[in-house]
Write an enzyme that holds these catalytic residues in place. Structure first.
Site, PDB file in Angstrom:
ATOM      1  N   PRO A  68       0.856  -1.191   0.000  1.00  0.00           N
ATOM      2  CA  PRO A  68       0.000   0.000   0.000  1.00  0.00           C
ATOM      3  C   PRO A  68       0.893   1.243   0.000  1.00  0.00           C
ATOM      4  O   PRO A  68       1.650   1.452   0.948  1.00  0.00           O
ATOM      5  CB  PRO A  68      -0.780  -0.110   1.310  1.00  0.00           C
ATOM      6  CG  PRO A  68      -0.412  -1.417   1.919  1.00  0.00           C
ATOM      7  CD  PRO A  68       0.807  -1.939   1.260  1.00  0.00           C
ATOM      8  N   ASP A 126       5.960   2.177   1.784  1.00  0.00           N
ATOM      9  CA  ASP A 126       5.082   1.019   2.015  1.00  0.00           C
ATOM     10  C   ASP A 126       4.416   1.204   3.373  1.00  0.00           C
ATOM     11  O   ASP A 126       5.066   1.114   4.416  1.00  0.00           O
ATOM     12  CB  ASP A 126       5.938  -0.269   1.988  1.00  0.00           C
ATOM     13  CG  ASP A 126       5.091  -1.528   2.141  1.00  0.00           C
ATOM     14  OD1 ASP A 126       3.931  -1.416   2.581  1.00  0.00           O
ATOM     15  OD2 ASP A 126       5.618  -2.623   1.824  1.00  0.00           O
ATOM     16  N   HIS A 127       3.132   1.482   3.320  1.00  0.00           N
ATOM     17  CA  HIS A 127       2.441   1.845   4.558  1.00  0.00           C
ATOM     18  C   HIS A 127       2.286   0.667   5.514  1.00  0.00           C
ATOM     19  O   HIS A 127       1.877   0.818   6.662  1.00  0.00           O
ATOM     20  CB  HIS A 127       1.074   2.458   4.233  1.00  0.00           C
ATOM     21  CG  HIS A 127       0.700   3.571   5.161  1.00  0.00           C
ATOM     22  ND1 HIS A 127       0.920   3.528   6.515  1.00  0.00           N
ATOM     23  CD2 HIS A 127       0.127   4.799   4.932  1.00  0.00           C
ATOM     24  CE1 HIS A 127       0.482   4.640   7.091  1.00  0.00           C
ATOM     25  NE2 HIS A 127       0.012   5.434   6.149  1.00  0.00           N
ATOM     26  N   ARG A 128       2.594  -0.534   5.037  1.00  0.00           N
ATOM     27  CA  ARG A 128       2.596  -1.663   5.964  1.00  0.00           C
ATOM     28  C   ARG A 128       3.744  -1.518   6.949  1.00  0.00           C
ATOM     29  O   ARG A 128       3.680  -1.943   8.094  1.00  0.00           O
ATOM     30  CB  ARG A 128       2.788  -2.985   5.198  1.00  0.00           C
ATOM     31  CG  ARG A 128       1.631  -3.359   4.299  1.00  0.00           C
ATOM     32  CD  ARG A 128       1.947  -4.608   3.488  1.00  0.00           C
ATOM     33  NE  ARG A 128       3.158  -4.430   2.674  1.00  0.00           N
ATOM     34  CZ  ARG A 128       3.634  -5.345   1.839  1.00  0.00           C
ATOM     35  NH1 ARG A 128       3.023  -6.512   1.720  1.00  0.00           N
ATOM     36  NH2 ARG A 128       4.714  -5.104   1.126  1.00  0.00           N
TER      37      ARG A 128
END
Lengths: 375, 443
Positions: free
Chosen positions: B237, B413-415
């Site tokens: 994401p 990467d929003h993870r």
């Protein structure tokens, strides 16, 4: 000398599985054994013709050795060695006339060679390039059958066709000891007897159905099986080319003259593995192999020719030259063989054009198109 | 005399390897055709290997007791004769697709990639690096499950099955999936986005006059770049942020450094300083230098910086990286950067240079672009896009002045990276560029 059409009720007449109770004209030591019943069938085989049979055996052994090497060198996918069975193959195929029809299993590569199959055609199937690689009508030899024993039905069917054509020829089916336990062979025997079809069942009892010894599947001699169906049988030393030739000629003569089917058990031995994928040392002893080596089909003819004074240098160099030439051709044809495209599988399915097959071919061609750029 | 390699053939049916038990020959020996060379134990049998050639043993590739893969070189022969000898066939045989006919099983494990479908991407080894830091070639390993007619449909529609998720049994991609993907996808969006973001794809060949449409097969680097982008875009994401700063002090610093003896003859430019600033900022915000390992259910925190630099090369987009960039001083970094870019542009980047990256920079400013939302290099958590430096009116010392301004864009990467860490990282890089002396307060 033909067995009765009714199986003998007692097994008390000695070792039923013994290898001695068979027709033998040349002993392993090269001695000619007189046999009033079968000598007449090979009366024409003089020194020169025996030398020819010898040459045949040496050549097909050489084909076998070369093909085995080619498999080990990555040039053939698989090869079923015939080593040890040269006399059975040569004696039987040399009994056939051109208009007789032979139906082989997968091991009759020596038979195929004698029937005129080219080196290239002989190799193509084993290279994995074709399912069947020669024209059966050209050689009166069906393509190899890998389904154990199924070809006996084909041979009986062909023989029934011969009857309907009113021809005076015969068919001959090649199969092994293991196949006699298959339903197909038993059904073929039933039909052949019912129609008195001009067929010879030529069973090479090479003692091993891959890893199963013949004694496990047969409590009586293999030759005792067919009389129960009404098919008389002969038991012959399968390592004696002269005896095999005689027995096969006798059986064919019966077929030509309306005598019906005959079953021949040629007692031989598969000296090599079942195929190049097999390791026979895992299931049989070296003693057994060594014992059979003393019964070698080629050595005994050499000895016999020597006794006749015919095994001279001229013959030896002639045979060697022929074997070398055949092996060299086999190798070059095998290595230089053009690779067929996938669509070649549609080429020999049916004699005439067929819209269903044509559609399948077109669809498959379209499917292959999807992989373009791959070749 | 020609030297010919003989590869270990499949001695049984469908074997992948065999053990070399005994050599019957030694290097230097002369051998006859079909002379026994070795005993080889397969899964099925102990067999003797007859020589395919008459000649001299040049080399035995393996000692006794070795397990050799089918198709691997076994022996080199010196033989007389030209290329029409069996040699050529032997060597070439394994390269051909093996028909699945009697006796030939599947190709050996290590050759699995060359099975039918994968073989379409025969350029895989060359193109895989486009997935750069991905390093694991899983991007190209398996085609998604589908059926031939649906594959054909997808191909006809110009869709890559890898971009489509299957709704059929066991993830099978159905005709409906392909049709849905086609109708749902605006024509230009998926293809244009990655290219613009990476900002580096050079224009295709000129369109011939009179031709209103040109169809080019999706293949090679383009294909694998696309696959890598799709994988990254639809796995991680992405969140993007921008920061516009006055980099006049940095530009002045660069001018000064260029004149200094220490940097004499070195190529030092804005990218050099940005690379250094990034390394410093990573130390302060380590979560941006990490990887999400879905398979292992682990987050890998890299305690080093393998700095990827997106480069437009003749072969397409490449992202070679500088190993342990954080351990280099500015001069070292300058050298490494020039070497890296030179190598990439000549198309000579090694697989090692193209894999193992941990964080990347894309210099879209070199095309005169201000900002964008880059797509992460697969497997990385942060990418920084460097915009063009423009002289423009800017607040300076309480007045409006013409200053050198640029915009930094990042995607993360929003993870792995929350807005907080992403913002702090970006702010740190910005702070260094806006006032290089701030470094004193950071390290």
């Amino acid at each position: 000398m033909l067995r009765a059409t009714v199986s003998k009720p007692d097994a008390a007449e000695g070792d039923i599985l013994g290898d001695e109770a068979y027709i033998q004209l040349i002993t392993p030591e090269g001695e000619r054994v007189e046999n009033p019943a079968f000598d007449p069938a090979v009366a024409d085989i003089d020194k020169s013709k025996l030398a020819d049979l010898y040459e045949d055996m040496v050549v097909i052994r050489r084909i076998d050795t070369e093909a085995t090497a080619l498999q080990r060198q990555g040039q053939l996918a698989l090869w079923p060695p015939l080593l040890g069975q040269e006399a059975s193959q040569i004696g039987s195929v040399r009994a056939l006339r051109d208009d007789d029809y032979a139906v082989p299993s997968y091991r009759e590569n020596g038979v195929a060679f004698i029937r005129g199959v080219s080196a290239e055609d002989l190799m193509r199937t084993w290279k994995g390039y074709a399912h069947g690689s020669w024209d059966p009508q050209l050689h009166n030899l069906a393509i190899p059958n890998v389904i154990i024993g199924a070809q006996t039905l084909h041979a009986v069917g062909y023989a029934m066709g011969i009857q309907r054509d009113g021809a005076k020829s015969a068919s001959l089916a090649y199969f092994g000891d293991g196949a006699t336990s298959q339903g197909d062979v038993n059904e073929a025997l039933v039909f052949s007897a019912a129609y008195q079809a001009p067929v010879v069942f030529f069973c090479q009892n090479n003692h091993w159905a891959i890893s199963e010894p013949v004694r496990l599947q047969a409590k009586r001699q293999i030759a005792d099986r067919s009389p129960g169906f009404g098919v008389p049988s002969l038991r012959v030393d399968g390592n004696d080319v002269l005896a095999v030739l005689a027995a096969t000629r006798v059986a064919l003569e019966r077929a030509y003259s309306g005598g019906g089917p005959t079953f021949i058990e040629a007692v031989t031995y598969r000296m090599g593995p079942h195929t190049t994928s097999d390791d026979p040392t895992k299931y049989r002893t070296s003693d057994e192999v060594a014992e059979w080596k003393t019964k070698d089909p080629i050595t005994r003819v050499e000895k016999h020719l020597e006794k006749l004074g015919a095994f001279d240098e001229k013959l030896q160099s002639r045979v060697k030259a022929k074997a070398d030439a055949v092996a060299a051709e086999l190798r070059s044809k095998c290595i230089g063989m053009p690779k067929p495209g996938p669509l070649s599988m549609f080429e020999n399915v049916q004699v005439e054009d067929n819209p269903v097959l044509e559609r399948q071919r077109a669809q498959y061609a379209a499917y292959l198109e999807m992989f373009e750029g791959e070749e | 005399m020609a030297v010919v390699d003989f590869a270990l053939p499949d001695l049984g049916e469908g074997l992948t390897e065999s053990e070399l038990v005994t050599w019957h020959v030694a290097e230097g020996d002369s051998v006859e055709l079909n002379q026994i060379l070795a005993e080889i134990e397969t899964a099925k049998a102990l067999v003797e290997l007859p020589s395919p050639f008459a000649g001299k043993i040049k080399k035995l590739y393996h000692p006794e007791g070795t397990t050799v893969l089918v198709g691997a070189p076994l022996i080199a022969f010196e033989i007389d004769g030209g290329p029409d000898e069996p040699a050529a066939e032997d060597g070439g045989q394994k390269e051909e697709r093996q028909s699945v006919l009697v006796g030939y099983g599947p190709p050996i494990d290590s050759d699995k990639k060359s099975t039918r479908r994968a073989k379409k991407g025969a350029s895989a080894p060359a193109a895989a690096p486009a997935a750069a830091s991905g390093s694991e070639p899983e991007v190209v390993a398996e085609s998604p499950r589908s059926t031939p007619p649906v594959r054909k449909l997808a191909r006809d529609l110009g869709l890559d099955l890898r971009t489509i998720s299957g709704t059929g049994k066991n993830g099978l991609i159905t005709r409906e999936d392909v049709e849905a993907a086609f109708s749902g996808a605006p024509e230009h969006a998926p293809s244009a986005a990655p290219a613009a973001a990476a900002g580096l794809q050079v224009a295709a060949a000129p369109i011939p006059r009179g031709e209103r449409e040109t169809r080019t097969r999706i293949q090679g680097v383009r294909k694998f770049t696309a696959a890598a982008m799709v994988q990254s875009a639809f796995t991680a994401p992405h969140a993007s942020e921008f920061l516009t700063i006055d980099v006049t002090p940095t530009m002045e610093l660069i001018a000064e450094l260029k004149g200094s003896r220490q940097f004499a003859g070195k190529r030092i430019n804005l990218l050099t300083i940005v690379a250094k600033a990034l390394c410093i900022a990573v130390q302060r915000n380590p979560s941006v230098n990490s990887r999400w390992d879905e398979a292992a259910q682990e987050i890998i925190q890299f305690n080093y910086v393998n700095l990827g630099i997106a480069a437009a090369t003749p072969r397409g987009l490449m992202v070679p990286n500088i190993k342990d960039a954080d351990s280099l001083d500015l001069a070292g970094l300058a050298d490494a950067l020039s070497a890296l870019v030179e190598t990439a542009k000549s198309g000579a980047s090694s697989p090692a240079e193209l894999s193992g990256g941990t964080i990347s920079i894309t210099n879209i400013g070199s095309f005169g672009i201000d900002a964008g939302t880059p797509i992460l290099n697969t497997g990385e958590a942060m990418i920084l896009a460097l915009g063009a430096v423009r002289r423009q009116p800017w607040e300076f010392n309480g007045e409006i002045a013409l200053r050198q301004v640029l915009t930094l864009s990042v995607s993360f990467d929003h993870r792995l990276v929350d807005g907080e860490q992403g913002s702090k990282f970006l702010a740190d890089v910005g702070a260094i560029l806006a006032k290089p002396a701030m470094l004193l307060a950071m390290i």
